[in-house]
Design a protein around this motif. Structure first.
Motif, PDB file in Angstrom:
ATOM      1  N   LYS A  90     -12.970  65.233  24.465  1.00 15.87           N
ATOM      2  CA  LYS A  90     -11.703  64.467  24.429  1.00 15.87           C
ATOM      3  C   LYS A  90     -11.953  63.358  23.753  1.00 15.87           C
ATOM      4  O   LYS A  90     -11.122  62.276  23.093  1.00 15.87           O
ATOM      5  N   GLU A  91     -13.073  62.475  24.884  1.00 15.86           N
ATOM      6  CA  GLU A  91     -13.186  60.790  24.117  1.00 15.86           C
ATOM      7  C   GLU A  91     -14.808  60.366  24.658  1.00 15.86           C
ATOM      8  O   GLU A  91     -14.823  61.048  25.686  1.00 15.86           O
ATOM      9  N   SER A 129     -16.327  57.427  25.257  1.00 19.93           N
ATOM     10  CA  SER A 129     -16.330  55.491  25.619  1.00 19.93           C
ATOM     11  C   SER A 129     -17.536  55.249  24.865  1.00 19.93           C
ATOM     12  O   SER A 129     -18.538  54.795  25.538  1.00 19.93           O
TER      13      SER A 129
END
Length: 254
Positions: free
Chosen positions: A212-213, A215
């Motif tokens: 989803k992500e 960083s």
């Protein structure tokens, strides 16, 4: 016989593997340091509230479907884990040399332009004059680790500029470059609340979701949170001791 409470505090290793035609795992790969692993279960229901008492009490509840999933927090950014989390394809490029790499036209002082490869050395830039001239290194700056050129002076240069250089070996992961297969997941853990007793969890057929992500700039250690559905495994008998989704094995230490 005295009562012996059985608590659980787990740590361990999570492995994934391709499945063969019979649903059995092939060679397993350890995901490395996994900070969190959680299985979630739920059922769908058909429910009926009666309409005769005035209280609308629940009179019927039938489980009609079963769903399971697992959430993993991966701490190791290996190329294999990145490929798993990003639905990626890994490519290894051997060290070598490049000639005739054309840079974009219209470069101005202060512009930074990437080369097609990082980890470069022995960079030579020429221009596109009728008789190409070697550009004085004082007119540009090389960032060798990232493989980038910063222009410091364009006076007297005929663009586009042409680069030649050597580069080191690199691995790259192309995002969304593959379709994930159903995988076999196995947890080999220890129960610290029971003196390190072994425990095994097997999920026979999991289908991961894309990350989803990711960083890229953060003030804490990065991780990759991956969710996967646990699908029913039709290779297992419906009435078998192993179940059709997975099983938990408590290994006796006696």
């Amino acid at each position: 016989m005295s009562y012996q409470p059985q608590y659980f505090l787990g740590q361990g290793k999570v492995f994934i593997a391709q499945r063969d035609a019979a649903g059995n795992p092939k060679a397993m790969r350890w995901l490395g340091d996994v900070d969190d692993a959680k299985i979630s279960l739920k059922t769908g229901k058909i429910e009926r509230k009666e309409s005769w008492s005035g209280e609308r009490g629940k009179a019927l509840s039938i489980s009609v479907d079963k769903e399971a999933s697992i959430d993993l927090t991966l701490m190791e950014f290996s190329k294999e884990n990145l490929s798993f989390a990003l639905f990626g394809k890994t490519t290894s490029t051997a060290s070598g040399s490049v000639t005739g790499e054309q840079l974009t036209s219209g470069l101005l002082v202060g512009d930074r332009i990437p080369l097609k490869n990082p980890n470069v050395s022995a960079v030579v830039i020429t221009d596109s004059a009728a008789t190409p001239a070697t550009v004085n290194p004082s007119k540009y700056e090389v960032d060798p680790k990232y493989g980038a050129i910063t222009i410091k002076d364009v006076a007297g240069l005929t663009q586009p500029l042409i680069a030649a250089y050597s580069h080191g070996a690199v691995d790259s992961v192309a995002i969304f470059a593959s379709t994930p297969d159903d995988l076999f997941l196995r947890y080999e853990g220890i129960n610290l609340a029971q003196g390190g007793a072994p425990i095994v969890v097997e999920l026979y057929r999991v289908k991961s979701e894309p990350l989803k992500e990711l960083s890229l700039i953060t003030d804490k250690q990065g991780d990759m949170k991956v969710n996967a559905e646990v699908l029913i495994d039709s290779t297992k008998p419906a009435d078998g001791a192993m179940g059709r989704f997975g099983r938990i094995i408590q290994v006796s230490t006696a």
